[in-house]
Design an enzyme around this catalytic site. Structure first.
Site, PDB file in Angstrom:
ATOM      1  N   PRO A  88       0.792  -1.242   0.000  1.00  0.00           N
ATOM      2  CA  PRO A  88       0.000   0.000   0.000  1.00  0.00           C
ATOM      3  C   PRO A  88       0.822   1.289   0.000  1.00  0.00           C
ATOM      4  O   PRO A  88       0.267   2.367  -0.095  1.00  0.00           O
ATOM      5  CB  PRO A  88      -0.803  -0.118   1.290  1.00  0.00           C
ATOM      6  N   GLY A  89       2.149   1.173   0.150  1.00  0.00           N
ATOM      7  CA  GLY A  89       2.983   2.357  -0.003  1.00  0.00           C
ATOM      8  C   GLY A  89       3.849   2.736   1.171  1.00  0.00           C
ATOM      9  O   GLY A  89       4.440   3.819   1.184  1.00  0.00           O
ATOM     10  N   SER A  90       3.990   1.854   2.158  1.00  0.00           N
ATOM     11  CA  SER A  90       4.769   2.218   3.349  1.00  0.00           C
ATOM     12  C   SER A  90       6.259   2.369   3.032  1.00  0.00           C
ATOM     13  O   SER A  90       6.921   3.273   3.548  1.00  0.00           O
ATOM     14  CB  SER A  90       4.567   1.188   4.466  1.00  0.00           C
ATOM     15  N   TRP A  91       6.816   1.489   2.180  1.00  0.00           N
ATOM     16  CA  TRP A  91       8.221   1.650   1.796  1.00  0.00           C
ATOM     17  C   TRP A  91       8.401   2.926   0.976  1.00  0.00           C
ATOM     18  O   TRP A  91       9.416   3.610   1.100  1.00  0.00           O
ATOM     19  CB  TRP A  91       8.690   0.429   0.992  1.00  0.00           C
ATOM     20  N   ASP A 117       2.922  -0.950  -8.696  1.00  0.00           N
ATOM     21  CA  ASP A 117       2.255  -2.130  -8.150  1.00  0.00           C
ATOM     22  C   ASP A 117       1.032  -2.462  -9.004  1.00  0.00           C
ATOM     23  O   ASP A 117       0.475  -1.597  -9.684  1.00  0.00           O
ATOM     24  CB  ASP A 117       1.811  -1.900  -6.706  1.00  0.00           C
ATOM     25  N   ASP A 134       1.703  -4.496 -13.615  1.00  0.00           N
ATOM     26  CA  ASP A 134       2.487  -5.634 -13.152  1.00  0.00           C
ATOM     27  C   ASP A 134       3.965  -5.374 -13.446  1.00  0.00           C
ATOM     28  O   ASP A 134       4.378  -5.351 -14.604  1.00  0.00           O
ATOM     29  CB  ASP A 134       2.016  -6.906 -13.863  1.00  0.00           C
ATOM     30  N   PHE A 135       4.753  -5.204 -12.391  1.00  0.00           N
ATOM     31  CA  PHE A 135       6.169  -4.887 -12.570  1.00  0.00           C
ATOM     32  C   PHE A 135       6.896  -5.927 -13.406  1.00  0.00           C
ATOM     33  O   PHE A 135       7.822  -5.606 -14.149  1.00  0.00           O
ATOM     34  CB  PHE A 135       6.861  -4.756 -11.205  1.00  0.00           C
ATOM     35  N   ASP A 159       9.661  -5.358  -2.156  1.00  0.00           N
ATOM     36  CA  ASP A 159       8.997  -6.058  -1.059  1.00  0.00           C
ATOM     37  C   ASP A 159       7.932  -6.991  -1.637  1.00  0.00           C
ATOM     38  O   ASP A 159       6.988  -7.365  -0.958  1.00  0.00           O
ATOM     39  CB  ASP A 159       8.359  -5.039  -0.110  1.00  0.00           C
ATOM     40  N   LYS A 199      12.994  -8.989  -1.114  1.00  0.00           N
ATOM     41  CA  LYS A 199      12.476  -9.895  -0.086  1.00  0.00           C
ATOM     42  C   LYS A 199      12.437 -11.317  -0.627  1.00  0.00           C
ATOM     43  O   LYS A 199      12.112 -11.543  -1.791  1.00  0.00           O
ATOM     44  CB  LYS A 199      11.064  -9.476   0.343  1.00  0.00           C
TER      45      LYS A 199
END
Length: 246
Positions: A88-91, A117, A134-135, A159, A199
């Site tokens: 959701p955007g925390s990084w 994302d 889609d990356f 992540d 990750k």
């Protein structure tokens, strides 16, 4: 020519060991209820969940990146950062602050943060967002490269994790594919000396990824931040000092 060789190398790596036999597992309703109860109990007792609320981060995973960056200094003012699988955007929130992309420090160098994302990402001041993309698809990566223009990345972050199937070997294989996708992209878009952070989950594949990453980065290590739950198989692999392409 360089891009062709890189693509061939990573294509081989991502396909190796891809033959896997498995059967569909249908979880019971009871197991779902137990799992949901355990998750809720863990969330309510997790100090990082409360800290995320306090500091206005979208989820607790922000503190994993904060811990890693506090120790290894991969996000500096003025840096160009690409956050893969950002929702959701925390990084992205952390990266924006660390590289001064929102000019919170009026006297500091302004960085650039790009987030991508498949899911919706609500706007984050200072970040350029590519949502519903889609990356891992080539067209998505081409759009990122075009957006960068003549700029090169100082850090590529991932992540990303696949949707769990409940089949351990298949899940590990899928997340490793995401790691190689991020690594391949980082090799193409990074400037010399840059970093990559991905990750992954514990398993034999970690050693293969570490060896392959070492071909392109001077220093590669496996990191387990304190904010990553102790009972989780989640790990992070950090490559620093991109060697550049000869």
């Amino acid at each position: 020519m360089k891009k062709t060789l890189i693509t061939r190398f990573f294509h081989i790596r991502m396909l190796s060991g891809s033959c896997c036999r498995y059967k569909k597992v249908q979880p019971s309703v009871k197991s779902k209820n137990v799992s949901s109860h355990d998750w809720l109990t863990r969330q309510l007792s997790d100090p990082f969940v409360e800290m995320a609320k306090k500091y206005n981060y979208r989820c607790r995973s922000a503190f994993k990146l904060i811990e890693i960056d506090d120790k290894f200094k991969i996000l500096l003012p003025g840096n160009v950062v690409i956050d893969c699988g950002a929702a959701p955007g925390s990084w992205t929130q952390v990266a924006v602050k660390r590289v001064n992309a929102n000019l919170s420090d009026k006297n500091g160098s302004q960085g650039t943060v790009i987030a991508i994302d498949k899911q919706l990402i609500y706007p984050i001041e200072g970040a350029s967002i590519f949502e519903n993309m889609d990356f891992t698809e080539q067209t998505s990566q081409e759009k990122l490269v075009n957006f960068l223009g003549s700029n090169r990345a100082d850090a590529v972050l991932s992540d990303m994790a696949p949707s769990a199937t409940g089949i351990r070997d298949l899940d590990r294989e899928n997340i490793i594919k995401l790691c190689y996708s991020a690594l391949k992209f980082a090799v193409i878009v990074s400037k010399k000396g840059a970093s990559v952070l991905v990750k992954l989950w514990q398993g034999q594949e970690m050693l293969d990824l570490q060896r392959d990453m070492s071909r392109f980065y001077d220093n590669v290590k496996i990191v387990k931040p304190n904010s990553s739950r102790s009972d989780s198989i989640e790990m992070f692999m950090l490559g620093r000092g991109f060697k550049g392409l000869r």
